[in-house]
Design an enzyme around this catalytic site. Structure first.
Site, PDB file in Angstrom:
ATOM      1  N   GLN A  13      11.116 101.507   1.569  1.00 13.60           N
ATOM      2  CA  GLN A  13      11.611 101.413   2.945  1.00 13.60           C
ATOM      3  C   GLN A  13      13.121 101.199   2.995  1.00 13.60           C
ATOM      4  OE1 GLN A  13      10.644  97.876   5.126  1.00 13.60           O
ATOM      5  NE2 GLN A  13      10.961  98.830   7.129  1.00 13.60           N
ATOM      6  N   ARG A  37       7.851 106.864  -8.556  1.00 15.07           N
ATOM      7  CA  ARG A  37       7.236 108.032  -7.932  1.00 15.07           C
ATOM      8  C   ARG A  37       8.330 108.756  -7.143  1.00 15.07           C
ATOM      9  NH1 ARG A  37       6.810 106.266  -2.347  1.00 15.07           N
ATOM     10  NH2 ARG A  37       7.344 104.067  -2.399  1.00 15.07           N
ATOM     11  N   ASP A  53      10.760 102.989 -14.507  1.00 14.31           N
ATOM     12  CA  ASP A  53      10.042 101.758 -14.210  1.00 14.31           C
ATOM     13  C   ASP A  53      11.019 100.598 -14.443  1.00 14.31           C
ATOM     14  OD1 ASP A  53       8.546  99.443 -14.295  1.00 14.31           O
ATOM     15  OD2 ASP A  53       7.007 100.234 -15.654  1.00 14.31           O
ATOM     16  N   TYR A 143       4.804  86.152  -3.307  1.00 10.06           N
ATOM     17  CA  TYR A 143       6.056  86.864  -3.052  1.00 10.06           C
ATOM     18  C   TYR A 143       7.204  85.874  -2.854  1.00 10.06           C
ATOM     19  CZ  TYR A 143       9.338  89.816  -0.395  1.00 10.06           C
ATOM     20  OH  TYR A 143      10.440  90.490   0.054  1.00 10.06           O
TER      21      TYR A 143
HETATM   22  N1  SER Z   1       9.267  91.699   5.196  1.00 16.57           N
HETATM   23  C1  SER Z   1       8.736  91.223   3.968  1.00 16.57           C
HETATM   24  C2  SER Z   1       7.270  91.039   4.017  1.00 16.57           C
HETATM   25  O1  SER Z   1       6.744  90.974   5.094  1.00 16.57           O
HETATM   26  C3  SER Z   1       9.341  89.890   3.650  1.00 16.57           C
HETATM   27  O2  SER Z   1      10.477  90.009   2.929  1.00 16.57           O
HETATM   28  O3  SER Z   1       6.677  90.923   3.012  1.00 16.57           O
END
Ligand code: SER
Length: 313
Positions: A13, A37, A53, A143
């Site tokens: 994105q 990809r 990679d 994350y």
């Molecule tokens: N926008 C991202 C997510 O929703 C956060 O950095 O994972």
């Protein structure tokens, strides 16, 4: 050779738009796109592409040496919602790609690094309104943990080894050229697409879940402005808070209804609600404004106009 740039995760994105803007600015051949990809036709046609990679150090080193790369933008990552499903894969990708790039810089094979962090570094114990630059960071997602650890490593490599790494804590990013994937803020992109294609949208967050957001043009401009700032001006070497707007699903829905009065929204919160509830609602980005002159241009209504107009074409 001057200004040769490598984008890792160029088909995602952010990577797609960043690559196109950097090529516009520095010339197509000076910006090497790479990913695991192939990307959109527009991206693939716009300049050199390498299948790489980012977790493979020697493959990365080969590309860096071959093109005499000076700057690396590391946009490859697994986002918040997907990372909850594949914790070890997320940790492996998000951390090892960063170590690879930081180590290339430590060995002076590249000169400058951009690495995005996120509002996900914050957690439920963080003040949620006007979240300060320096505050409690107890992220509760895989994350968020990877981004928080990454921030500490960036600062460490800068202070210990003089690595010129720069970073922004992006809020949710809204764009029309390339779909986001696997994030908690992705609804704010999907809602525009569904508004146009179906006239209605079922949202996976509840009506009043306010989150910090930003239009992609602002995010790309912030990235380039930070990378072009004098090193002495950059007092934060972990990652800068960055803000543009905050809104809830109910507020984005009414912004859309100003253009599409029949648009309707339903709410069906899923596991992503808990992630959103652990993140800030608004961000204090005064340090970015003071250090390198950050100023956003897109608010919610301007974003809505741009999204609906561009997606319609
Ligand atoms: N926008 C991202 C997510 O929703 C956060 O950095 O994972």
């Amino acid at each position: 050779m001057g200004h040769t740039i490598l984008i890792l995760g160029a088909c995602g994105q952010i990577g797609t738009e960043l690559t196109l803007v950097l090529r516009e600015r520095y010339g197509s051949d000076s910006v090497v796109a790479s990913d695991i990809r192939e990307g959109s036709d527009a991206l693939m046609a716009s300049g050199p592409f390498e299948m790489v990679d980012a977790t493979n150090y020697s493959a990365l080193e080969d590309v860096v040496m071959h093109y005499e790369i000076e700057e690396v933008y590391l946009m490859a990552a697994m986002l918040s919602a997907t990372a909850e499903k594949f914790p070890m894969r997320a940790w492996n990708l998000n951390m090892n790609s960063l170590f690879n790039v930081l180590n290339l810089a430590r060995e002076k094979k590249i000169g400058k690094v951009f690495w995005p962090s996120s509002i996900a570094v914050f957690g439920t114990t963080t003040p949620r309104e006007n979240t300060p630059q320096n505050t409690i960071q107890e992220p509760s997602t895989v994350y968020g943990i990877s981004k928080q650890a990454g921030e500490r490593w960036c600062e460490y490599y800068c202070h210990k080894f003089g690595v010129d790494v720069r970073s922004l804590r992006f809020p949710g990013l809204i764009s029309w050229k390339t779909l986001p994937g696997g994030g908690t803020t992705d609804y704010a992109v999907d809602i525009y697409r569904k508004a146009l294609s179906q006239g209605s949208y079922t949202c996976f967050l509840s009506a009043n879940t306010r989150l910090p957001m930003m239009f992609m043009d602002d995010a790309i401009r912030a990235t380039i402005e930070l990378m072009n700032s004098d090193a002495e001006a950059i007092s934060v070497r972990s990652s800068y808070n960055l803000a543009a707007m905050s809104f809830s699903p109910a507020q984005i829905a009414s912004s859309i209804q100003r253009h599409l009065p029949d648009f309707s929204i339903r709410y069906q919160p899923d596991f992503r609600q808990e992630i959103a509830d652990s993140w800030p609602m608004s961000i204090d980005d005064s340090r970015s404004r003071a250090d390198w002159g950050w100023k956003p241009e897109f608010d919610l209504d301007r974003t809505t106009e741009e999204m609906l107009r561009s997606l319609k074409n």
